[in-house]
Design a protein around this motif. Structure first.
Motif, PDB file in Angstrom:
ATOM      1  N   ASP A  53       0.824  -1.209   0.000  1.00  0.00           N
ATOM      2  CA  ASP A  53       0.000   0.000   0.000  1.00  0.00           C
ATOM      3  C   ASP A  53       0.859   1.261   0.000  1.00  0.00           C
ATOM      4  OD1 ASP A  53      -2.411  -1.395  -0.012  1.00  0.00           O
ATOM      5  OD2 ASP A  53      -2.482  -1.506   2.174  1.00  0.00           O
ATOM      6  N   GLU A  54       1.863   1.305   0.874  1.00  0.00           N
ATOM      7  CA  GLU A  54       2.736   2.473   0.950  1.00  0.00           C
ATOM      8  C   GLU A  54       3.514   2.670  -0.343  1.00  0.00           C
ATOM      9  OE1 GLU A  54       2.499   0.134   3.245  1.00  0.00           O
ATOM     10  OE2 GLU A  54       2.105   1.086   5.170  1.00  0.00           O
ATOM     11  N   THR A  55       3.916   1.571  -0.952  1.00  0.00           N
ATOM     12  CA  THR A  55       4.658   1.644  -2.208  1.00  0.00           C
ATOM     13  C   THR A  55       3.789   2.212  -3.319  1.00  0.00           C
ATOM     14  OG1 THR A  55       6.014  -0.240  -1.530  1.00  0.00           O
ATOM     15  CG2 THR A  55       5.992   0.298  -3.873  1.00  0.00           C
ATOM     16  N   ILE A  56       2.562   1.738  -3.416  1.00  0.00           N
ATOM     17  CA  ILE A  56       1.640   2.250  -4.436  1.00  0.00           C
ATOM     18  C   ILE A  56       1.396   3.743  -4.230  1.00  0.00           C
ATOM     19  CG2 ILE A  56      -0.759   2.185  -5.243  1.00  0.00           C
ATOM     20  CD1 ILE A  56      -0.684  -0.869  -4.737  1.00  0.00           C
ATOM     21  N   LEU A  57       1.116   4.143  -2.997  1.00  0.00           N
ATOM     22  CA  LEU A  57       0.850   5.557  -2.716  1.00  0.00           C
ATOM     23  C   LEU A  57       2.075   6.425  -3.020  1.00  0.00           C
ATOM     24  CD1 LEU A  57      -1.190   5.246   0.597  1.00  0.00           C
ATOM     25  CD2 LEU A  57      -2.049   5.869  -1.672  1.00  0.00           C
ATOM     26  N   GLY A  58       3.255   5.940  -2.668  1.00  0.00           N
ATOM     27  CA  GLY A  58       4.472   6.690  -2.953  1.00  0.00           C
ATOM     28  C   GLY A  58       4.715   6.870  -4.447  1.00  0.00           C
ATOM     29  N   LEU A  59       4.478   5.813  -5.216  1.00  0.00           N
ATOM     30  CA  LEU A  59       4.663   5.904  -6.667  1.00  0.00           C
ATOM     31  C   LEU A  59       3.618   6.806  -7.306  1.00  0.00           C
ATOM     32  CD1 LEU A  59       5.595   2.218  -7.465  1.00  0.00           C
ATOM     33  CD2 LEU A  59       7.080   4.224  -7.715  1.00  0.00           C
ATOM     34  N   ARG A  60       2.386   6.738  -6.831  1.00  0.00           N
ATOM     35  CA  ARG A  60       1.344   7.636  -7.358  1.00  0.00           C
ATOM     36  C   ARG A  60       1.700   9.097  -7.077  1.00  0.00           C
ATOM     37  NH1 ARG A  60      -2.993   5.901  -9.806  1.00  0.00           N
ATOM     38  NH2 ARG A  60      -3.716   3.773  -9.558  1.00  0.00           N
ATOM     39  N   ALA A  61       2.207   9.370  -5.874  1.00  0.00           N
ATOM     40  CA  ALA A  61       2.630  10.733  -5.537  1.00  0.00           C
ATOM     41  C   ALA A  61       3.791  11.166  -6.431  1.00  0.00           C
ATOM     42  CB  ALA A  61       3.018  10.816  -4.071  1.00  0.00           C
ATOM     43  N   LEU A  62       4.725  10.264  -6.689  1.00  0.00           N
ATOM     44  CA  LEU A  62       5.863  10.573  -7.551  1.00  0.00           C
ATOM     45  C   LEU A  62       5.396  10.900  -8.965  1.00  0.00           C
ATOM     46  CD1 LEU A  62       8.970  10.663  -7.820  1.00  0.00           C
ATOM     47  CD2 LEU A  62       8.864   8.255  -8.464  1.00  0.00           C
ATOM     48  N   LEU A  63       4.451  10.143  -9.479  1.00  0.00           N
ATOM     49  CA  LEU A  63       3.936  10.412 -10.822  1.00  0.00           C
ATOM     50  C   LEU A  63       3.233  11.765 -10.894  1.00  0.00           C
ATOM     51  CD1 LEU A  63       2.546   6.921 -11.866  1.00  0.00           C
ATOM     52  CD2 LEU A  63       4.407   8.174 -12.954  1.00  0.00           C
ATOM     53  N   THR A  64       2.575  12.136  -9.807  1.00  0.00           N
ATOM     54  CA  THR A  64       1.854  13.406  -9.769  1.00  0.00           C
ATOM     55  C   THR A  64       2.812  14.583  -9.616  1.00  0.00           C
ATOM     56  OG1 THR A  64      -0.024  12.303  -8.751  1.00  0.00           O
ATOM     57  CG2 THR A  64       0.048  14.685  -8.558  1.00  0.00           C
ATOM     58  N   ASP A  65       3.809  14.435  -8.742  1.00  0.00           N
ATOM     59  CA  ASP A  65       4.670  15.557  -8.378  1.00  0.00           C
ATOM     60  C   ASP A  65       5.868  15.752  -9.300  1.00  0.00           C
ATOM     61  OD1 ASP A  65       2.957  15.904  -6.274  1.00  0.00           O
ATOM     62  OD2 ASP A  65       4.247  14.884  -4.823  1.00  0.00           O
ATOM     63  N   ALA A  66       6.452  14.688  -9.768  1.00  0.00           N
ATOM     64  CA  ALA A  66       7.695  14.781 -10.542  1.00  0.00           C
ATOM     65  C   ALA A  66       7.408  14.738 -12.035  1.00  0.00           C
ATOM     66  CB  ALA A  66       8.630  13.630 -10.164  1.00  0.00           C
ATOM     67  N   ASP A  67       8.244  15.423 -12.781  1.00  0.00           N
ATOM     68  CA  ASP A  67       8.155  15.385 -14.237  1.00  0.00           C
ATOM     69  C   ASP A  67       9.119  14.300 -14.719  1.00  0.00           C
ATOM     70  OD1 ASP A  67       7.478  16.042 -16.827  1.00  0.00           O
ATOM     71  OD2 ASP A  67       8.996  17.619 -16.968  1.00  0.00           O
ATOM     72  N   LEU A  68       8.608  13.080 -14.784  1.00  0.00           N
ATOM     73  CA  LEU A  68       9.456  11.925 -15.102  1.00  0.00           C
ATOM     74  C   LEU A  68       9.571  11.721 -16.602  1.00  0.00           C
ATOM     75  CD1 LEU A  68       8.029   9.336 -12.554  1.00  0.00           C
ATOM     76  CD2 LEU A  68      10.129  10.656 -12.356  1.00  0.00           C
ATOM     77  N   PRO A  69      10.724  11.245 -17.069  1.00  0.00           N
ATOM     78  CA  PRO A  69      10.824  10.804 -18.460  1.00  0.00           C
ATOM     79  C   PRO A  69       9.869   9.628 -18.703  1.00  0.00           C
ATOM     80  CG  PRO A  69      13.006  10.933 -17.435  1.00  0.00           C
ATOM     81  CD  PRO A  69      11.992  11.137 -16.353  1.00  0.00           C
ATOM     82  N   ALA A  70       9.506   9.425 -19.936  1.00  0.00           N
ATOM     83  CA  ALA A  70       8.506   8.409 -20.285  1.00  0.00           C
ATOM     84  C   ALA A  70       8.892   7.017 -19.774  1.00  0.00           C
ATOM     85  CB  ALA A  70       8.296   8.371 -21.795  1.00  0.00           C
ATOM     86  N   MET A  71      10.160   6.656 -19.875  1.00  0.00           N
ATOM     87  CA  MET A  71      10.589   5.321 -19.449  1.00  0.00           C
ATOM     88  C   MET A  71      10.416   5.141 -17.943  1.00  0.00           C
ATOM     89  SD  MET A  71      11.626   2.715 -20.918  1.00  0.00           S
ATOM     90  CE  MET A  71      12.719   1.370 -21.066  1.00  0.00           C
ATOM     91  N   GLN A  72      10.787   6.147 -17.156  1.00  0.00           N
ATOM     92  CA  GLN A  72      10.629   6.059 -15.708  1.00  0.00           C
ATOM     93  C   GLN A  72       9.155   6.081 -15.312  1.00  0.00           C
ATOM     94  OE1 GLN A  72      12.978   9.205 -14.019  1.00  0.00           O
ATOM     95  NE2 GLN A  72      14.769   7.887 -13.835  1.00  0.00           N
TER      96      GLN A  72
END
Length: 125
Positions: A53-72
């Motif tokens: 659960d914590e991992t999913i929430l952390g990754l969702r927050a990362l996708l929302t907050d960070a401007d990630l390259p397409a591969m990441q």
């Protein structure tokens, strides 16, 4: 810096493949914080069967907050879907996969997670 990061990621990948969890954790702890390191930590946590659960929430927050390259971003979606498959929420996992494919295109990892999600639905396997 990019060379150091790629060497760290290679060392973490090697440690995960060999199930040397402590070594992988030490490599990540020594690395400077970045979205790539956060994704690697999430991958390690899911590989260890840890806090889904914590991992999913952390990754969702990362996708929302960070401007990630397409591969990441695609890898982050793949890990989120993997987490949902672990929780036996295969329909939710397939929604995440569809969103990732719409945003970034199909990847081999997303195909594997999709196949795994269908296996989760089939209790004969």
């Amino acid at each position: 810096m990019a060379t150091d990061l790629s060497l760290t990621m290679q060392a973490v990948d090697d440690a995960v493949r060999l199930e040397r969890w402590g070594h992988a954790e030490a490599q990540l702890a020594a690395a400077s914080p970045s979205p790539t390191i956060q994704i690697a930590r999430a991958r390690l946590e899911l590989a260890r069967g840890g806090k889904v659960d914590e991992t999913i929430l952390g990754l969702r927050a990362l996708l929302t907050d960070a401007d990630l390259p397409a591969m990441q971003a695609s890898l982050a979606h793949e890990l989120i879907a993997t987490g949902y498959v672990r929780k036996r929420l295969s329909a939710v996992a397939r929604e995440v996969i569809a969103d990732a494919e719409a945003a970034h295109g199909p990847t081999p990892g997303l195909h594997v997670v999709r196949a795994t999600s269908f296996q989760t639905d089939d209790d004969r396997l």
